[in-house]
Scaffold this motif. Structure first.
Motif, PDB file in Angstrom:
ATOM      1  N   GLU A  15      10.713  94.170   8.675  1.00  0.00           N
ATOM      2  CA  GLU A  15      11.654  95.198   8.239  1.00  0.00           C
ATOM      3  C   GLU A  15      10.907  96.141   7.304  1.00  0.00           C
ATOM      4  N   CYS A 186       6.478 106.020  11.464  1.00  0.00           N
ATOM      5  CA  CYS A 186       7.709 105.415  10.949  1.00  0.00           C
ATOM      6  C   CYS A 186       8.259 106.284   9.819  1.00  0.00           C
ATOM      7  N   ASN A 190      11.818 107.945   9.940  1.00  0.00           N
ATOM      8  CA  ASN A 190      12.864 107.150   9.254  1.00  0.00           C
ATOM      9  C   ASN A 190      12.962 107.358   7.758  1.00  0.00           C
ATOM     10  N   ASP A 228      11.175  96.601  12.997  1.00  0.00           N
ATOM     11  CA  ASP A 228      11.478  98.033  12.835  1.00  0.00           C
ATOM     12  C   ASP A 228      10.423  98.936  13.467  1.00  0.00           C
TER      13      ASP A 228
END
Ligand code: C5P
Length: 307
Positions: A15, A186, A190, A228
């Motif tokens: 995560e 990422c 995000n 993730d």
């Protein structure tokens, strides 16, 4: 001369919580060692030379290799500049795969050289040195199943998984994923959803510490698997999508995910027998797609000196 075995790992849970002030990502992970292993041989030379050879010509054996960086760090800290070693690596863990092969080799170098040079460092000392060299390296020292927080270097013990689970690993040998690229991507995608501060990070850590499948009283529950980075890497890497597709359609799998920053993907099985059967069954499709596969058992330890 001694031989040290260096197992690969998979991420049962990965995560991405947020960004840290040092630019790294704050993570909450569960890592698990598996019995796909490199082997390293160490010869004490006492001639101030550190040399590395490898049976896989595609791997750099220069000063950028984590084995030599680990050797250099250990020697510098010892204060004995005359220490030397010749090291040979038998590479079995695919390179750039999200399986911590390089990190496990580096951890094996710390453990192996600590032994042949008689330095007497404790495993905790070696884990601290490992953290200076790479985020996944401290885990590899003791391995097994551990919670990994921070950049990945803050370790917390959890009870070993007692079910006889097995892992079918699948990887395209021609594809590798750069870890810095995966985390950069990422962040681009995000960052607006990242958690804001330490209090929020700690809440997520607490939630992970309490999940049912890590609780020994609920040991019949298999890990559900979560990563993730999979949502970041899969859209840009067809080899990951293909591997996930194949694994998601195989009978008796318990769960499927990418490992680390990819591109290796894996399915969990209740035992090694059903895992090997699945590999046999998938074999024609894997061959057609040019994918390599390994059936692996879980390991309850990390790098170890062979008797
Ligand atoms: O520490 P390691 O060498 O494995 O990290 C490789 C790169 O991956 C880092 O330089 C960083 O860009 C990224 N990374 C990150 N957050 C982490 C671990 C790695 O952003 N927790």
């Amino acid at each position: 001369m001694i031989t040290v075995t260096a197992p690969a790992k998979v991420n049962l849970h990965l995560e991405v919580l947020g960004l840290r002030s040092d630019g790294f990502h704050e993570l909450a992970m569960v890592m698990q060692s598996i019995d796909l292993e490199d082997r390293l041989r160490f010869q004490n030379t006492a001639d101030a030379q550190l040399s590395l050879t490898c049976d896989d010509a595609s791997l750099s054996v220069g000063d950028d290799n984590l084995i030599l960086r680990a050797a250099q760090l250990l020697r510098d800290r010892s204060g004995f500049s005359e220490l030397g070693a010749s090291i040979h690596l038998e590479k079995r863990i695919p390179i750039g795969a999200g399986l911590a092969g390089g990190s496990s080799d580096g951890a094996a170098a710390l453990v192996g050289l600590n032994a042949i040079w008689g330095l007497g460092h404790s495993p905790a000392d070696l884990e601290r040195m490992a953290a200076e060299l790479g985020s996944d390296m401290p885990f590899c020292v003791a391995g097994g199943c551990q919670l990994c927080f921070g950049r990945g270097e803050k370790l917390e013990a959890v009870p070993p998984i007692t079910q006889p689970l097995a892992v079918l690993l699948v990887k395209d040998p021609t594809v590798s994923v750069s870890t810095p690229w995966a985390y950069k991507r990422c962040r681009e995608l995000n960052q607006s959803n990242y958690l804001a501060d330490e209090a929020e990070f700690e809440q997520r850590r607490q939630a992970l510490r309490r999940v049912d499948w890590l609780n020994p009283l609920r040991s019949e529950l298999p890990p559900p698997l979560h990563n993730d980075l999979q949502e970041v890497v899969a859209p840009e890497t067809s080899a990951v999508r293909l591997a996930l597709d194949l694994l998601n359609n195989v009978p008796h799998r318990l769960a499927v995910a990418m490992s680390g920053s990819g591109p290796s993907c894996f399915a969990l099985f209740p035992d090694l027998e059903s895992c090997c059967q699945a590999q046999d069954q998938l074999s024609p499709q894997l061959d057609r797609a040019g994918l390599k596969a390994w059936s692996c058992a879980l390991r309850h330890d990390g790098v170890r000196i062979e008797a």
